[in-house]
Design a protein around this motif. Structure first.
Motif, mmCIF file in Angstrom:
data_model
loop_
_atom_site.group_PDB
_atom_site.id
_atom_site.type_symbol
_atom_site.label_atom_id
_atom_site.label_comp_id
_atom_site.label_asym_id
_atom_site.label_seq_id
_atom_site.Cartn_x
_atom_site.Cartn_y
_atom_site.Cartn_z
ATOM 1 N N ARG A 1 -4.302 -21.939 32.425
ATOM 2 C CA ARG A 1 -4.901 -21.644 33.681
ATOM 3 C C ARG A 1 -4.035 -20.717 34.604
ATOM 4 O O ARG A 1 -2.818 -20.926 34.465
ATOM 5 C CB ARG A 1 -5.103 -23.019 34.487
ATOM 6 N N PRO A 2 -4.416 -20.114 35.414
ATOM 7 C CA PRO A 2 -3.643 -19.057 36.246
ATOM 8 C C PRO A 2 -2.993 -19.955 37.384
ATOM 9 O O PRO A 2 -3.651 -20.850 37.702
ATOM 10 C CB PRO A 2 -4.891 -18.231 36.932
ATOM 11 N N ILE A 3 -1.870 -19.582 37.694
ATOM 12 C CA ILE A 3 -1.020 -20.543 38.734
ATOM 13 C C ILE A 3 -1.656 -20.152 40.237
ATOM 14 O O ILE A 3 -2.350 -19.231 40.431
ATOM 15 C CB ILE A 3 0.292 -20.168 38.624
ATOM 16 N N THR A 4 -1.287 -21.127 41.203
ATOM 17 C CA THR A 4 -1.818 -20.793 42.387
ATOM 18 C C THR A 4 -0.704 -19.976 43.255
ATOM 19 O O THR A 4 0.421 -19.565 42.666
ATOM 20 C CB THR A 4 -1.836 -22.111 43.286
ATOM 21 N N LYS A 5 -1.065 -19.589 44.540
ATOM 22 C CA LYS A 5 -0.353 -18.884 45.174
ATOM 23 C C LYS A 5 1.070 -19.590 45.420
ATOM 24 O O LYS A 5 2.146 -19.215 45.441
ATOM 25 C CB LYS A 5 -1.007 -18.436 46.498
ATOM 26 N N GLU A 6 0.735 -20.871 45.942
ATOM 27 C CA GLU A 6 1.995 -21.661 45.993
ATOM 28 C C GLU A 6 3.172 -21.946 44.848
ATOM 29 O O GLU A 6 4.378 -21.745 45.009
ATOM 30 C CB GLU A 6 1.646 -23.132 46.613
ATOM 31 N N GLU A 7 2.374 -21.885 43.722
ATOM 32 C CA GLU A 7 2.979 -22.223 42.476
ATOM 33 C C GLU A 7 3.814 -20.944 42.254
ATOM 34 O O GLU A 7 4.938 -20.766 41.710
ATOM 35 C CB GLU A 7 2.178 -22.417 41.302
ATOM 36 N N ARG A 8 3.207 -19.831 42.380
ATOM 37 C CA ARG A 8 3.753 -18.505 42.014
ATOM 38 C C ARG A 8 4.988 -18.367 43.070
ATOM 39 O O ARG A 8 6.227 -17.621 42.837
ATOM 40 C CB ARG A 8 2.717 -17.172 42.182
ATOM 41 N N GLU A 9 4.917 -18.627 44.402
ATOM 42 C CA GLU A 9 6.181 -18.616 45.396
ATOM 43 C C GLU A 9 7.136 -19.224 45.068
ATOM 44 O O GLU A 9 8.449 -18.982 45.021
ATOM 45 C CB GLU A 9 5.712 -18.784 46.635
ATOM 46 N N ARG A 10 7.080 -20.762 44.344
ATOM 47 C CA ARG A 10 7.950 -21.354 43.990
ATOM 48 C C ARG A 10 8.552 -20.784 42.804
ATOM 49 O O ARG A 10 9.999 -21.043 42.695
ATOM 50 C CB ARG A 10 7.313 -22.706 43.671
ATOM 51 N N ARG A 11 7.740 -20.325 42.032
ATOM 52 C CA ARG A 11 8.480 -19.638 40.683
ATOM 53 C C ARG A 11 9.364 -18.564 40.992
ATOM 54 O O ARG A 11 10.360 -18.280 40.442
ATOM 55 C CB ARG A 11 7.446 -19.396 39.770
ATOM 56 N N ILE A 12 8.875 -17.627 41.951
ATOM 57 C CA ILE A 12 9.767 -16.472 42.401
ATOM 58 C C ILE A 12 11.148 -17.010 43.128
ATOM 59 O O ILE A 12 12.263 -16.339 42.713
ATOM 60 C CB ILE A 12 8.842 -15.712 43.312
ATOM 61 N N HIS B 1 18.004 -18.597 39.764
ATOM 62 C CA HIS B 1 18.667 -18.479 38.384
ATOM 63 C C HIS B 1 18.851 -17.250 38.229
ATOM 64 O O HIS B 1 20.185 -17.278 37.260
ATOM 65 C CB HIS B 1 17.214 -18.740 37.512
ATOM 66 N N LEU B 2 18.796 -16.099 38.670
ATOM 67 C CA LEU B 2 19.400 -14.713 38.371
ATOM 68 C C LEU B 2 20.840 -14.871 39.058
ATOM 69 O O LEU B 2 21.587 -14.337 38.408
ATOM 70 C CB LEU B 2 18.400 -13.571 39.158
ATOM 71 N N LEU C 1 20.648 -10.843 30.811
ATOM 72 C CA LEU C 1 20.172 -11.956 31.431
ATOM 73 C C LEU C 1 18.746 -12.652 31.096
ATOM 74 O O LEU C 1 17.912 -11.800 30.762
ATOM 75 C CB LEU C 1 20.271 -11.895 32.933
ATOM 76 N N GLN C 2 18.572 -13.910 30.869
ATOM 77 C CA GLN C 2 17.486 -14.793 30.410
ATOM 78 C C GLN C 2 16.930 -15.557 31.447
ATOM 79 O O GLN C 2 17.157 -16.931 31.210
ATOM 80 C CB GLN C 2 17.709 -15.266 29.254
ATOM 81 N N PRO C 3 16.530 -15.184 32.697
ATOM 82 C CA PRO C 3 16.154 -15.934 33.798
ATOM 83 C C PRO C 3 14.649 -16.670 33.174
ATOM 84 O O PRO C 3 13.822 -15.872 32.509
ATOM 85 C CB PRO C 3 15.982 -15.061 34.951
ATOM 86 N N LEU C 4 14.185 -17.416 34.204
ATOM 87 C CA LEU C 4 12.881 -17.951 34.154
ATOM 88 C C LEU C 4 11.784 -17.158 34.699
ATOM 89 O O LEU C 4 12.101 -16.478 35.630
ATOM 90 C CB LEU C 4 12.665 -19.302 34.782
ATOM 91 N N ALA C 5 10.821 -16.943 33.923
ATOM 92 C CA ALA C 5 9.958 -15.965 34.493
ATOM 93 C C ALA C 5 9.044 -16.494 35.254
ATOM 94 O O ALA C 5 8.736 -17.645 35.719
ATOM 95 C CB ALA C 5 8.723 -15.609 33.204
ATOM 96 N N PHE C 6 8.778 -15.569 36.417
ATOM 97 C CA PHE C 6 7.920 -15.956 37.508
ATOM 98 C C PHE C 6 6.461 -15.764 37.614
ATOM 99 O O PHE C 6 5.873 -16.131 38.306
ATOM 100 C CB PHE C 6 8.265 -14.977 38.792
ATOM 101 N N GLY C 7 5.813 -15.194 36.415
ATOM 102 C CA GLY C 7 4.438 -15.123 36.165
ATOM 103 C C GLY C 7 3.666 -16.195 35.475
ATOM 104 O O GLY C 7 4.552 -17.109 35.008
ATOM 105 N N SER C 8 2.557 -16.110 35.457
ATOM 106 C CA SER C 8 1.726 -17.106 34.847
ATOM 107 C C SER C 8 1.739 -17.247 33.225
ATOM 108 O O SER C 8 1.701 -18.138 32.455
ATOM 109 C CB SER C 8 0.287 -17.208 35.302
ATOM 110 N N ALA C 9 2.189 -16.237 32.507
ATOM 111 C CA ALA C 9 2.572 -15.871 31.279
ATOM 112 C C ALA C 9 3.836 -16.219 30.615
ATOM 113 O O ALA C 9 4.250 -15.910 29.606
ATOM 114 C CB ALA C 9 2.188 -14.224 31.001
ATOM 115 N N GLY C 10 4.596 -16.733 31.385
ATOM 116 C CA GLY C 10 5.945 -16.976 31.019
ATOM 117 C C GLY C 10 5.898 -18.040 30.118
ATOM 118 O O GLY C 10 4.992 -19.028 29.938
ATOM 119 N N PRO C 11 6.984 -17.987 29.169
ATOM 120 C CA PRO C 11 7.058 -19.071 27.811
ATOM 121 C C PRO C 11 7.233 -20.401 28.309
ATOM 122 O O PRO C 11 8.031 -20.647 29.474
ATOM 123 C CB PRO C 11 8.069 -18.457 27.004
ATOM 124 N N THR C 12 6.649 -21.480 27.828
ATOM 125 C CA THR C 12 6.889 -22.849 28.006
ATOM 126 C C THR C 12 7.329 -23.592 26.883
ATOM 127 O O THR C 12 7.462 -23.147 25.655
ATOM 128 C CB THR C 12 5.623 -23.575 28.538
#
Length: 817
Positions: free
Chosen positions: A170-181, A187-188, A325-336
């Motif tokens: 499922r695509p992430i919401t706007k709040e979830e995307r801001e949190r991931r950013i 992490h960077l 560097l291997q930071p956590l991805a900020f998009g919805s297609a990031g690996p889980t």
């Protein structure tokens, strides 16, 4: 043949015992009684009952042989309706042979002949239909009542829809995307600090002393060529030295642990609770562990690259540590993280799997019955299978096992085939940084072999940072990425935010050298050239958001191509798809409506042809139909480019009069919209001051504040004639002074009331204690002091904690003199 009677052959001269009455005992009934089965009612007639037809009888399924009749043929071949009778004195009975067959499911039972010799003997056998009741494990042997079937169409529909395809994320919401950013940023910064610390460890004197002893004089001579050599000679000498050192490092360094890997997201909290760190993770956590790894030459691939950097620095080579560097991805297609068995969704059990489970269940039940009935030497179950089966004692013996050779296999570490850490060497002859990796790829001078494919789950190249020996760092991602603008740039923070590039420059500024050298300028030019020479993408999806190229299908709602734009090439979305023209990003312009250009301080020139017509946005179907009925044939909203607009010039101020719109105010969205001869005073007292002085003014409309779908005009200050500016400022200052005096007067009044209340309280106290003796007063004062030390509330101070009321002119309950 039915009705044929003949004597059974004698085997081993054994005779069957006769009953007391001279009749042969019913062996089959005895066998059933021993097996614990239900016995049919005793037969009163000396004659046996008629043979029943073999209709639907419980059976055991077994594979059909080519020369043997199938179930269907056996079912259709019904026995002839002839009667067969036997005398009670018939003492000849043959021994029927059966085959022990496991019972997977209660199906139709059929008789199978063992051999051709006994075919004639088994023709005269009569069997009755008997229900074999196999005891269930739970002891419930009663026949279960049929259950009612319920038809649930909604559940079937949901099951069918769930099987149509794999579960899509499922695509992430706007709040979830801001949190991931935000997590991506943090992490960077943490990874940058980690690599900076490891780079500092490479300069440790003890580590370099441990590693320098492994270099020979020949290696050091090749690694540090003299200035007397030519440019080509110095480069070749450095290459030969790196080859010798790489061969030595490959033989002596041993990989025993796992290094850094790609960071994964956890979709559920339970995954974090059940997550366990791998046993082979890197154990080098502080400088002492790093020194021990330098002595033993054992560790992860990352530590191997770091020690290799320290080795080259100890030999006098200018080397810098490079990390992807291997930071956590900020998009919805990031690996889980992979789902565990507990969190995985239960799969629907197919019909075949259900049948296999039932077969296994009945096999366990048959084994349980066999184990319970094996107490005696001859059981009913064995005699049912074969009468002579108890004469044989089969003791299975296990086959001798060959001893396996014992040897220590090398430890397999699952990692990416592409490195996370490597080293860059300065080619002094060409003044150029070149990569080298003796641990994973065993290459040097090949920068394009370090980027992993997009399918690699352990490694992703998005940020490549090179750290110098002095602690400074540089972003060298463009040197190693094959498609930086098309693919790698989309994984970085620059494309996630509008100010992402500014934020990344601020982070790299912490590691920027104080002075820029000529070598740094040469490297910057080289990296810019690599990005400029990047070829045109071959995939249509890579053109989306590309900084150099653009497709017409990827243009946004307010983007248009300039008239006469020349395509730079063509691309096809598939083998049979038509070719699409590829344009330069510099030929794309942003187009806006006339109203939006006006709010930016521009005015569309009259007679301009719209660059594009925007269709109206439909909120729902009903409004769409209403618009079609009312404005049939309306093409939408026309939009224009900046080339079709010019700076807006409002009417000037004449005779101190300000030009106003129909609402009595003036639009001042940008400073250039202030009319000539006027001035904008942004103060809340400006309008009152203008009215007080009798000066013409117009409220300044500076924007709109939107709440929901409605906008409210924002008025900030006024616009007046420039010659009245000083008078307005003086009046505003006077108003501010009067307001300050009013505030001071209020504070003064409150202070006087407090002093008045204090004096009245002292007078009341004096009146109360006037008739009290000196000793009693001292005792009361002493008691008050004790209460004050304890912390009790004093009666003398309660009156000062009261809230001051401006309208209270009383004396606290007493008359004021």
């Amino acid at each position: 043949m039915v009705g044929k009677r003949r004597s059974a052959p004698q085997r081993g001269n054994r005779q069957r015992p006769s009953g007391a009455d001279g009749n042969e005992p019913d062996i089959y009934q005895e066998m059933l009684a021993e097996a614990g089965m239900s016995t049919p009612p005793a037969v009163s007639s000396p004659e046996r009952p008629l043979k029943k037809r073999r209709g639907v009888v419980p059976a055991v399924q077994r594979p059909t042989e080519p020369n043997e009749p199938s179930k269907a043929s056996l079912a259709t071949e019904a026995p002839k309706p002839e009667l067969k009778q036997q005398d009670d004195s018939d003492d000849e009975e043959e021994d029927a042979e059966f085959e022990d067959v496991a019972i997977p499911e209660p199906t139709v039972q059929t008789l199978e002949l063992e051999s051709d010799e006994e075919e004639d003997e088994d023709e005269d056998l009569n069997f009755e239909d008997v229900d074999l009741l196999i005891p269930l494990p739970d002891g419930d042997s009663e026949q279960q009542e049929p259950k009612e079937l319920e038809l649930n169409l909604s559940a079937q529909k949901s099951a069918m829809t769930s099987k149509q395809g794999p579960d899509r994320r499922r695509p992430i919401t706007k709040e979830e995307r801001e949190r991931r950013i935000d997590i991506h940023k943090a992490h960077l910064i943490c990874l940058m600090s980690h690599v900076a610390k490891r780079n500092h460890w490479c300069n440790d004197a003890e580590v370099q002393d441990s590693l320098r002893s492994r270099l020979t004089d020949k290696m050091i001579q090749y690694l540090t060529p003299g200035t007397n050599l030519s440019q080509f000679g110095r480069t070749e000498s450095l290459k030969n030295g790196l080859k010798f050192v790489a061969d030595m490092w490959k033989e002596q360094y041993e990989i025993t642990e796992r290094g850094m890997r790609r960071s994964l997201w956890a979709e559920e909290v339970e995954q974090l609770d059940s997550y366990v760190l791998p046993n082979d993770m890197e154990s080098c956590l502080d400088k002492s562990d790093f020194r021990e790894a330098a002595r033993t030459l054992q560790g992860s691939r990352d530590v191997g690259a770091q020690l290799y950097c320290a080795l080259l620095r100890s030999a006098g080579v200018r080397a810098r540590l490079v990390c992807s560097l291997q930071p956590l991805a900020f998009g919805s297609a990031g690996p889980t993280l992979p789902k565990t068995k507990e969190t995985a969704k239960p799969k629907s059990v197919s019909k075949a799997e259900h049948m296999l489970s039932q077969v296994a269940k009945y096999r366990e039940m048959a084994a349980a019955v066999s184990s319970t009935s094996s107490a005696g030497p001859s059981t009913a179950r064995r005699r049912l299978g074969h009468p002579n089966a108890t004469d044989y004692n089969f003791e299975p013996t296990a086959a001798p096992t060959k001893p396996r050779p014992t040897f220590s296999a090398p430890k397999q570490i699952r990692e990416s085939t592409y490195p996370i850490y490597w080293v860059e060497i300065l080619d002094v002859g060409h003044q150029k940084w070149q990569p080298t990796d003796p641990v994973v790829t065993h290459t040097f001078w090949k920068p394009k072999v370090f980027e992993p494919p997009i399918t690699d789950k352990e490694n992703c190249l998005s940020y490549v940072i090179a750290f110098n020996a002095d602690g400074t760092a540089k972003d060298v991602t463009r040197r190693y990425a094959k498609g930086y603008a098309a693919k790698t740039r989309k994984l970085r923070i620059e494309t996630a935010l509008d100010d992402g590039q500014k934020w990344w420059r601020k982070v790299m500024k912490m590691y920027k050298p104080k002075t820029t050298t000529d070598l740094d300028q040469i490297e910057d030019i080289e990296l810019s050239g690599v990005e400029a020479r990047e070829p045109m993408p071959r995939n249509v999806q890579d053109f989306k958001g590309h900084p150099v190229y653009a497709l017409e299908r990827h243009l946004r709602r307010h983007e248009v191509l300039i008239p006469g734009a020349v395509p730079s090439g063509t691309v096809a979305a598939g083998a049979r798809a038509p070719l699409e023209k590829v344009y330069r990003r510099k030929d794309v312009r942003i187009a806006r409506s006339a109203e939006k250009w006006f709010r930016l301080g521009y005015e569309v020139r009259p007679g301009e042809i719209p660059a594009k017509w925007l269709p109206k946005r439909v909120q729902n179907k009903r409004s769409r139909y209403e618009e079609e009925d009312q404005d049939e044939g309306d093409a939408g909203t026309p939009i224009y480019t900046v080339d079709q607009a010019e700076i807006y010039e409002p009417p000037p101020v004449r005779n101190g009069r300000i030009p106003k719109n129909k609402f009595g105010n003036i639009e001042v969205y940008v400073p250039s919209m202030v009319p000539k001869g006027g001035v904008h005073i942004a103060s809340e007292y400006a309008r009152r001051a203008a009215y007080a002085l009798g000066i013409d003014c117009a409220p300044a409309l500076t924007g709109f504040q939107f709440k929901g779908r409605q906008g409210t005009a924002v008025l900030n200050g006024v616009v007046i004639a420039k010659e009245f500016e000083e008078a307005i400022h003086a009046t505003i200052q006077g108003m501010l002074d009067l307001e300050q005096e009013s505030e001071d007067e209020k504070r003064r009044y409150v202070a006087l009331k407090l002093w008045r209340r204090l004096l009245m309280g002292l007078r009341i106290r004096e009146r109360i204690w006037s008739n009290v003796g000196e000793d009693e007063r001292k005792e009361a004062d002493r008691q008050a002091e004790l209460e004050a030390e304890i912390g009790a509330a004093s009666d003398e101070t309660e009156e000062f904690d009261m809230v001051v009321d401006d309208d209270d002119d009383g004396g606290g309950g007493f008359l004021v003199e």
